[in-house]
Design an enzyme around this catalytic site. Structure first.
Site, PDB file in Angstrom:
ATOM      1  N   ASP A   1      32.391 -31.460 -88.252  1.00 29.90           N
ATOM      2  CA  ASP A   1      32.904 -30.993 -87.204  1.00 29.90           C
ATOM      3  C   ASP A   1      33.520 -29.334 -87.499  1.00 29.90           C
ATOM      4  O   ASP A   1      33.504 -28.633 -86.625  1.00 29.90           O
ATOM      5  CB  ASP A   1      34.421 -31.764 -87.274  1.00 29.90           C
TER       6      ASP A   1
ATOM      7  N   ASP B   1      20.355 -27.060 -80.267  1.00 36.56           N
ATOM      8  CA  ASP B   1      20.665 -28.240 -80.834  1.00 36.56           C
ATOM      9  C   ASP B   1      20.757 -27.970 -82.770  1.00 36.56           C
ATOM     10  O   ASP B   1      19.618 -27.203 -83.070  1.00 36.56           O
ATOM     11  CB  ASP B   1      19.484 -29.305 -80.925  1.00 36.56           C
ATOM     12  N   ILE B   2      21.721 -28.053 -83.270  1.00 37.00           N
ATOM     13  CA  ILE B   2      21.779 -27.920 -84.750  1.00 37.00           C
ATOM     14  C   ILE B   2      20.934 -28.784 -85.442  1.00 37.00           C
ATOM     15  O   ILE B   2      20.858 -29.897 -85.381  1.00 37.00           O
ATOM     16  CB  ILE B   2      23.412 -28.123 -85.153  1.00 37.00           C
TER      17      ILE B   2
ATOM     18  N   GLU C   1      25.811 -32.719 -81.572  1.00 33.54           N
ATOM     19  CA  GLU C   1      25.269 -31.561 -81.922  1.00 33.54           C
ATOM     20  C   GLU C   1      24.549 -30.727 -81.034  1.00 33.54           C
ATOM     21  O   GLU C   1      23.880 -29.636 -81.353  1.00 33.54           O
ATOM     22  CB  GLU C   1      24.571 -31.617 -83.421  1.00 33.54           C
TER      23      GLU C   1
ATOM     24  N   ASN D   1      26.381 -34.485 -91.974  1.00 28.62           N
ATOM     25  CA  ASN D   1      27.339 -35.364 -91.901  1.00 28.62           C
ATOM     26  C   ASN D   1      27.192 -36.459 -92.979  1.00 28.62           C
ATOM     27  O   ASN D   1      28.224 -36.924 -93.863  1.00 28.62           O
ATOM     28  CB  ASN D   1      27.356 -36.232 -90.755  1.00 28.62           C
TER      29      ASN D   1
END
Length: 311
Positions: A195, A178-179, A221, A186
């Site tokens: 993106d 997971d980022i 993500e 964002n």
């Protein structure tokens, strides 16, 4: 036995059927004369599949690749190549031939490729089947990043847990990646930049994925890495290398100082496990990695997460 092998080799060299074998790293280890001719391979060459496809794409020969972005096509294709025990598909060549190709994969990752010339079939029938193949590819691919989507990657978790050739108690490992702090990316830079980060992450991780493994995006993500026949120690080393590569990434040309990281949870699949429970274990380990400060790996059942293997 040697006489039989010699006879088989001679027959393979004379047949018009295309025959090739790739090892677990996707390096060509054998190709008969028909296969070498179709894909422009010298007799003693042993290229990686990706290298072979790239040079033929640049020379406009061999397989017709209609996507003008070769690297995007490569990521999408490798996300599915060699991930199931058997698959069949059709492809056309620049020389006008239409091939029906099959891929049979052993548990050790070796792949047997056999292709037959089906050019004589009616064009409208070929068109219908090609549309079917394109639809199947779309159904298994994440549209934004080009890697496998949730449906395809979770099916590979089921495959791993149903293995009957495992030599020990661990059938393989599942990693949930997971980022870190993606929402703030964002919020700060906008979804378009978000993106870009997602695509950059998918490309960098995909470049480190073994052909026997499967990597895909399951939503937002969050990504999943399926590693059949892999111990927890090996899985942690693999994901640790991924951590190091992503840490060093600078994906925004206009913001050269921007960097990002990810956290990961890893769990081992054992006989009797089901995909949902294994995913829950890995997801819980991911949560522990996030609580411990992010930018690290946590192994299910361990007390401490690590920022990186050897780091």
């Amino acid at each position: 036995m040697d006489e039989v092998l010699n006879k088989l080799f001679q027959m393979h060299e004379k047949t018009l059927v295309l025959i090739a074998a790739y090892d677990g790293f996707d390096r060509l280890r054998y190709a008969n004369a028909a296969f070498r001719s179709a894909f422009f391979i010298e007799p003693e060459e042993t290229p990686f599949w990706s290298e072979l496809m790239r040079r033929n794409f640049q020379a406009r020969r061999g397989t017709i690749i209609r996507d003008p972005d070769f690297e995007a096509w490569l990521i999408s294709t490798q996300s599915r190549r060699g991930k199931v025990g058997f698959r069949a598909f059709e492809t056309d060549l620049f020389d006008g031939r239409w091939l029906l190709m099959t891929e049979t994969v052993n548990s050790d990752g070796w792949m047997l490729c056999i292709a037959n010339d089906i050019t004589g079939l009616r064009a409208d029938e070929r068109s219908v089947r090609q549309d079917r193949d394109f639809a199947m590819k779309a159904a298994h691919t994440d549209e934004l990043t080009g890697v496998a989507n949730r449906r395809f990657v979770m099916a590979r978790v089921d495959d791993m847990l149903q293995r009957r050739d495992a030599k020990d108690a661990v059938l393989g490992c599942l990693g949930v990646l997971d980022i870190d702090s993606f929402k703030s990316v964002n919020d700060r830079f906008g979804h378009q930049v978000g993106d870009v980060i997602l695509r950059d992450f998918a490309r960098r991780i995909h470049g480190l994925v073994r052909r026997t493994d499967c990597f895909g995006r399951v939503g937002g993500e969050e990504f999943v890495l399926v590693m059949p026949g892999t111990s927890l120690e090996e899985a942690e080393l693999i994901v640790g290398r991924m951590l190091a590569v992503v840490r060093s990434a600078r994906p925004l040309v206009e913001r050269a100082d921007f960097s990002y990281t990810f956290s990961a949870g890893i769990a081992a699949g054992r006989p009797g496990d089901i995909a949902a429970s294994l995913y829950a274990q890995a997801d819980k380990a991911l949560y522990s990695a996030k609580l411990a400060g992010r930018n690290r790996i946590h192994v299910a059942g361990s007390l401490l997460g690590r920022s990186a293997v050897g780091g």
